[in-house]
Design a protein around this motif. Structure first.
Motif, mmCIF file in Angstrom:
data_model
loop_
_atom_site.group_PDB
_atom_site.id
_atom_site.type_symbol
_atom_site.label_atom_id
_atom_site.label_comp_id
_atom_site.label_asym_id
_atom_site.label_seq_id
_atom_site.Cartn_x
_atom_site.Cartn_y
_atom_site.Cartn_z
ATOM 1 N N CYS A 111 16.249 9.880 8.642
ATOM 2 C CA CYS A 111 15.453 10.816 9.445
ATOM 3 C C CYS A 111 15.848 10.661 10.914
ATOM 4 O O CYS A 111 15.909 9.551 11.439
ATOM 5 N N CYS A 130 12.479 9.203 12.920
ATOM 6 C CA CYS A 130 11.864 7.887 12.686
ATOM 7 C C CYS A 130 12.837 6.878 12.070
ATOM 8 O O CYS A 130 12.488 5.705 11.922
ATOM 9 N N CYS A 150 12.432 13.431 7.643
ATOM 10 C CA CYS A 150 11.807 12.947 6.416
ATOM 11 C C CYS A 150 10.680 13.888 5.995
ATOM 12 O O CYS A 150 10.364 13.993 4.820
ATOM 13 N N CYS A 152 7.247 14.977 11.047
ATOM 14 C CA CYS A 152 7.516 13.561 11.317
ATOM 15 C C CYS A 152 7.206 13.255 12.778
ATOM 16 O O CYS A 152 7.664 13.934 13.688
ATOM 17 N N ASN A 180 4.375 7.659 12.219
ATOM 18 C CA ASN A 180 3.851 8.229 10.975
ATOM 19 C C ASN A 180 2.816 7.299 10.354
ATOM 20 O O ASN A 180 2.001 7.717 9.545
HETATM 21 ZN ZN LIG Z 1 10.875 10.774 9.953
#
Ligand SMILES: [Zn+2]
Ligand SMILES: [Zn+2]
Length: 179
Positions: free
Chosen positions: A60, A63, A126, A130, A142
């Motif tokens: 991602c 993150c 993701c 996010c 998250n």
């Molecule tokens: Zn993410």
């Protein structure tokens, strides 16, 4: 993803065969490949055409957790024989083409790997919302807020944090995509 084309190469030019592909891959982030390919005997070799879906796992871009994605692509490439079987001679490999090996086996793995890489979005997410990571403490937002003062949660800075964490380039920062 190896297909023996000995029989097809004996058939007249224009003959075709179709194959279902449904394989677990499990390397370089590609989990599985599904699709159908049609092989056509051409006057030079075998033309492979198909439509594929690859399930891949990337990172991602916000993150840095893993992000799953399915990518679709159309594949079209020609495989040329590496042997002249009537004369028993090996043929020079042509650039930018794939080879049918001396046992008349055509291996789709490499061509599918290349098409999958090309079809991958440059930025994965993701999930669409996010929250990314905190640029100060690196906490994954998250999982809830961190202890930092709220003003540091500025997405512009989180990009820089991502760069520091090994993002290769700024290109495509707006091309984030959830599959
Ligand atoms: Zn993410
Ligand atoms: Zn923080």
């Amino acid at each position: 993803m190896r297909i023996n084309v000995a029989q097809l190469l004996k058939e007249p030019v224009g003959s075709t065969r179709s194959y279902q592909i449904n394989e677990l891959v499990g390397k370089e982030g590609t989990n599985s490949i599904k699709g159908e390919v049609t092989l056509t005997h051409t006057n030079r070799g075998i033309l492979v055409k198909g439509t594929m879906t690859a399930n891949v796992t990337g990172v991602c871009s916000r993150c840095l957790n893993s992000a799953d994605c399915s990518v679709n692509f159309d594949l079209e490439d020609e495989f040329l024989p590496s042997m002249d079987t009537s004369k028993g001679l090996s043929l020079p490999k042509e650039p930018d083409s794939f080879a049918i090996d001396s046992n008349h086996v055509l291996d789709l793995s490499e061509v599918i790997r290349q098409y999958t890489l090309l079809a991958m979005p440059t930025k994965l997410l993701c999930r669409p919302d996010c929250a990314g990571i905190c640029p100060s403490c690196g906490h994954n937002l998250n999982q809830g807020p961190c202890q930092c003062p709220p003003q540091v949660h500025d997405q512009r800075w989180s990009k820089l944090v991502l760069l520091k964490k090994g993002e290769r380039s700024l290109n495509g920062i707006t091309k984030e995509k959830v599959c």
